[in-house]
Design a protein around this motif. Structure first.
Motif, PDB file in Angstrom:
ATOM      1  N   GLU A   1       0.827  -1.201   0.000  1.00 30.08           N
ATOM      2  CA  GLU A   1       0.000   0.000   0.000  1.00 30.08           C
ATOM      3  C   GLU A   1       0.864   1.255   0.000  1.00 30.08           C
ATOM      4  N   LEU A   2       0.294   2.326  -0.530  1.00 33.21           N
ATOM      5  CA  LEU A   2       0.971   3.611  -0.470  1.00 33.21           C
ATOM      6  C   LEU A   2       1.149   4.042   0.982  1.00 33.21           C
ATOM      7  N   PRO A   3       2.173   4.832   1.286  1.00 30.21           N
ATOM      8  CA  PRO A   3       2.386   5.286   2.664  1.00 30.21           C
ATOM      9  C   PRO A   3       1.186   6.079   3.181  1.00 30.21           C
ATOM     10  N   SER A   4       1.004   6.017   4.469  1.00 23.46           N
ATOM     11  CA  SER A   4      -0.008   6.818   5.179  1.00 23.46           C
ATOM     12  C   SER A   4      -1.441   6.525   4.750  1.00 23.46           C
ATOM     13  N   GLY A   5      -1.658   5.311   4.231  1.00 22.14           N
ATOM     14  CA  GLY A   5      -3.022   4.938   3.873  1.00 22.14           C
ATOM     15  C   GLY A   5      -3.631   5.781   2.773  1.00 22.14           C
ATOM     16  N   GLU A   6      -2.782   6.325   1.898  1.00 20.76           N
ATOM     17  CA  GLU A   6      -3.272   7.237   0.867  1.00 20.76           C
ATOM     18  C   GLU A   6      -4.199   6.551  -0.133  1.00 20.76           C
ATOM     19  N   ASP A   7      -4.159   5.229  -0.197  1.00 20.83           N
ATOM     20  CA  ASP A   7      -4.986   4.532  -1.177  1.00 20.83           C
ATOM     21  C   ASP A   7      -6.208   3.884  -0.538  1.00 20.83           C
ATOM     22  N   SER A   8      -6.651   4.375   0.610  1.00 23.85           N
ATOM     23  CA  SER A   8      -7.844   3.801   1.225  1.00 23.85           C
ATOM     24  C   SER A   8      -9.047   3.975   0.308  1.00 23.85           C
ATOM     25  N   THR A   9      -9.769   2.882   0.085  1.00 22.52           N
ATOM     26  CA  THR A   9     -10.933   2.920  -0.813  1.00 22.52           C
ATOM     27  C   THR A   9     -12.238   2.695  -0.065  1.00 22.52           C
ATOM     28  N   ARG A  10     -12.238   2.925   1.240  1.00 25.43           N
ATOM     29  CA  ARG A  10     -13.473   2.753   2.011  1.00 25.43           C
ATOM     30  C   ARG A  10     -14.561   3.691   1.498  1.00 25.43           C
ATOM     31  N   HIS A  11     -15.805   3.224   1.640  1.00 28.86           N
ATOM     32  CA  HIS A  11     -16.986   4.011   1.279  1.00 28.86           C
ATOM     33  C   HIS A  11     -16.913   4.476  -0.175  1.00 28.86           C
ATOM     34  N   PHE A  12     -16.528   3.539  -1.060  1.00 26.67           N
ATOM     35  CA  PHE A  12     -16.338   3.884  -2.466  1.00 26.67           C
ATOM     36  C   PHE A  12     -17.604   4.429  -3.109  1.00 26.67           C
ATOM     37  N   ALA A  13     -18.776   4.000  -2.625  1.00 27.80           N
ATOM     38  CA  ALA A  13     -20.027   4.459  -3.234  1.00 27.80           C
ATOM     39  C   ALA A  13     -20.236   5.958  -3.051  1.00 27.80           C
ATOM     40  N   ASP A  14     -19.581   6.523  -2.039  1.00 26.80           N
ATOM     41  CA  ASP A  14     -19.721   7.954  -1.770  1.00 26.80           C
ATOM     42  C   ASP A  14     -18.596   8.775  -2.396  1.00 26.80           C
ATOM     43  N   ARG A  15     -17.712   8.109  -3.125  1.00 30.01           N
ATOM     44  CA  ARG A  15     -16.508   8.770  -3.613  1.00 30.01           C
ATOM     45  C   ARG A  15     -16.596   9.059  -5.111  1.00 30.01           C
ATOM     46  N   ASP A  16     -15.756   9.974  -5.564  1.00 31.00           N
ATOM     47  CA  ASP A  16     -15.665  10.277  -6.979  1.00 31.00           C
ATOM     48  C   ASP A  16     -14.920   9.158  -7.696  1.00 31.00           C
ATOM     49  N   LYS A  17     -15.510   8.650  -8.796  1.00 29.62           N
ATOM     50  CA  LYS A  17     -14.900   7.555  -9.517  1.00 29.62           C
ATOM     51  C   LYS A  17     -13.489   7.908  -9.988  1.00 29.62           C
ATOM     52  N   ALA A  18     -13.280   9.138 -10.437  1.00 31.59           N
ATOM     53  CA  ALA A  18     -11.963   9.546 -10.924  1.00 31.59           C
ATOM     54  C   ALA A  18     -10.918   9.474  -9.810  1.00 31.59           C
ATOM     55  N   GLU A  19     -11.327   9.790  -8.592  1.00 31.47           N
ATOM     56  CA  GLU A  19     -10.390   9.711  -7.461  1.00 31.47           C
ATOM     57  C   GLU A  19      -9.935   8.270  -7.241  1.00 31.47           C
ATOM     58  N   LEU A  20     -10.870   7.333  -7.325  1.00 35.54           N
ATOM     59  CA  LEU A  20     -10.518   5.941  -7.093  1.00 35.54           C
ATOM     60  C   LEU A  20      -9.729   5.362  -8.265  1.00 35.54           C
ATOM     61  N   ASP A  21      -9.999   5.835  -9.485  1.00 38.97           N
ATOM     62  CA  ASP A  21      -9.157   5.456 -10.622  1.00 38.97           C
ATOM     63  C   ASP A  21      -7.719   5.910 -10.382  1.00 38.97           C
ATOM     64  N   ALA A  22      -7.573   7.130  -9.876  1.00 35.27           N
ATOM     65  CA  ALA A  22      -6.237   7.680  -9.631  1.00 35.27           C
ATOM     66  C   ALA A  22      -5.525   6.915  -8.524  1.00 35.27           C
ATOM     67  N   ILE A  23      -6.267   6.505  -7.502  1.00 37.59           N
ATOM     68  CA  ILE A  23      -5.675   5.727  -6.414  1.00 37.59           C
ATOM     69  C   ILE A  23      -5.138   4.401  -6.943  1.00 37.59           C
ATOM     70  N   LEU A  24      -5.937   3.724  -7.778  1.00 36.45           N
ATOM     71  CA  LEU A  24      -5.483   2.459  -8.361  1.00 36.45           C
ATOM     72  C   LEU A  24      -4.216   2.663  -9.185  1.00 36.45           C
ATOM     73  N   ASP A  25      -4.201   3.667 -10.048  1.00 38.87           N
ATOM     74  CA  ASP A  25      -3.033   3.914 -10.892  1.00 38.87           C
ATOM     75  C   ASP A  25      -1.802   4.251 -10.053  1.00 38.87           C
ATOM     76  N   ALA A  26      -1.996   5.057  -8.999  1.00 40.70           N
ATOM     77  CA  ALA A  26      -0.871   5.426  -8.142  1.00 40.70           C
ATOM     78  C   ALA A  26      -0.337   4.218  -7.388  1.00 40.70           C
ATOM     79  N   ASN A  27      -1.257   3.351  -6.945  1.00 38.34           N
ATOM     80  CA  ASN A  27      -0.822   2.166  -6.213  1.00 38.34           C
ATOM     81  C   ASN A  27      -0.054   1.213  -7.122  1.00 38.34           C
ATOM     82  N   ALA A  28      -0.513   1.071  -8.363  1.00 42.24           N
ATOM     83  CA  ALA A  28       0.200   0.234  -9.322  1.00 42.24           C
ATOM     84  C   ALA A  28       1.596   0.798  -9.590  1.00 42.24           C
TER      85      ALA A  28
END
Length: 304
Positions: free
Chosen positions: A181-208
């Motif tokens: 995982e990225l440091p400091s829990g930066e890639d937490s995907t909790r409560h994804f239904a309330d989140r912006d899809k683009a933000e979670l796409d970016a988290i996945l790309d950053a984690n990869a």
């Protein structure tokens, strides 16, 4: 639900278990597509029971309403439906989901001798391609289960029909369960239904990128009666339903027998709370008991 003394498989059921090579594939890739574990009559029974559930039938109500309960009601309209704890609220649904064969498959994949249900969510994705709720952004389940000690938990995705890309099947990011995982829990995907899809796409790309990996997406093409399993750290999501009929399924979350509650604090120092924590009984030392048989029944115990 089946009791501990009744965990037995027939020879025909044993033939449906994953092979050692398939278990190794799961450990490497983070997902597994099963053989046909359900017969036609079982799936018809499951669908009929869910129709009764949507019509308001409950064999028991939850003793307390958790703070973030998914609980679709007809007044919510033609959005993607999510209803939690269906195994607990409906005896007919619980009887199908508690099939020992499911637990035995999960036990082999997780390397455990005991499997308990952790949670279950009934899902109905309407045939409305433009409905925003039909798109499930990238996330992984362990981000929801931070109060669980286990790193071997897994999820079974059980469609009621053939499930493919047209109707928005579940899609895995291959091998992502082995990423750091990225440091400091930066890639937490909790409560994804309330989140912006683009933000979670970016988290996945950053984690990869952090792991020096490419994002390899694998849509699960699941024939009726089969199911997929994925590791609790495998990134997954799903697209819109482009078919003419609803996509119907249950997401069955499973825990190994060693799993227990642990206190976990979020980035702001406040304790993380899972829905179970207000529902289950307490252990002798006052912690939520994730082995509470009323909410988290055992569906497999024993060597295989």
């Amino acid at each position: 639900m089946t009791t501990a003394t009744e965990f037995r498989l027939t020879d025909a059921e044993r033939a449906l278990l994953p092979t050692p090579e398939e278990v190794a594939h799961y450990r490497e890739h983070g997902w597994y597509l099963s053989r046909k574990l359900f017969g036609e009559e079982e799936l018809d029974t499951l669908q009929a029971a869910t129709e009764l559930y949507y019509a308001g039938h409950r064999d028991r109500e939850l003793s307390v309403r958790p703070p973030r309960l998914a609980d679709w009601q007809p007044a919510h309209g033609p959005v993607q439906r999510h209803n939690d704890y269906v195994h607990h609220q409906s005896d007919a649904i619980g009887a199908v989901l508690g099939k020992p064969l499911i637990g035995a498959v999960a036990a082999l994949l997780a390397g455990a001798e005991e499997i308990r249900i952790f949670q279950s969510t009934l899902i109905y994705k309407p045939p409305v391609p433009g409905e925003p709720s039909n798109r499930v952004p990238w996330h992984f389940d362990k981000h929801y289960w931070q109060t669980s000690t286990s790193e071997a938990m897994l999820t079974a995705f059980i469609p009621f029909h053939d499930c493919g890309e047209e109707n928005g099947t579940i899609t895995m990011v291959d091998g992502s369960h082995r990423w750091r995982e990225l440091p400091s829990g930066e890639d937490s995907t909790r409560h994804f239904a309330d989140r912006d899809k683009a933000e979670l796409d970016a988290i996945l790309d950053a984690n990869a990128a952090f792991n020096g990996q490419q994002v390899h997406k694998v849509p699960m093409l699941i024939p009726r009666g089969h199911m997929s399993f994925h590791h609790c750290r495998t990134y997954h999501g799903s697209g819109p339903n482009l078919a003419s009929h609803p996509r119907r399924a249950v997401s069955l979350h499973l825990q190994d027998g060693a799993n227990e509650y642990r206190r976990h604090e979020g980035p702001d120092g406040s304790p993380v709370v899972y829905n179970h924590d207000v529902l289950v009984r307490r252990t002798a030392d006052g912690r939520p008991d994730y082995a509470d048989p009323a909410v988290c029944p055992t569906i497999w115990r024993g060597a295989l």
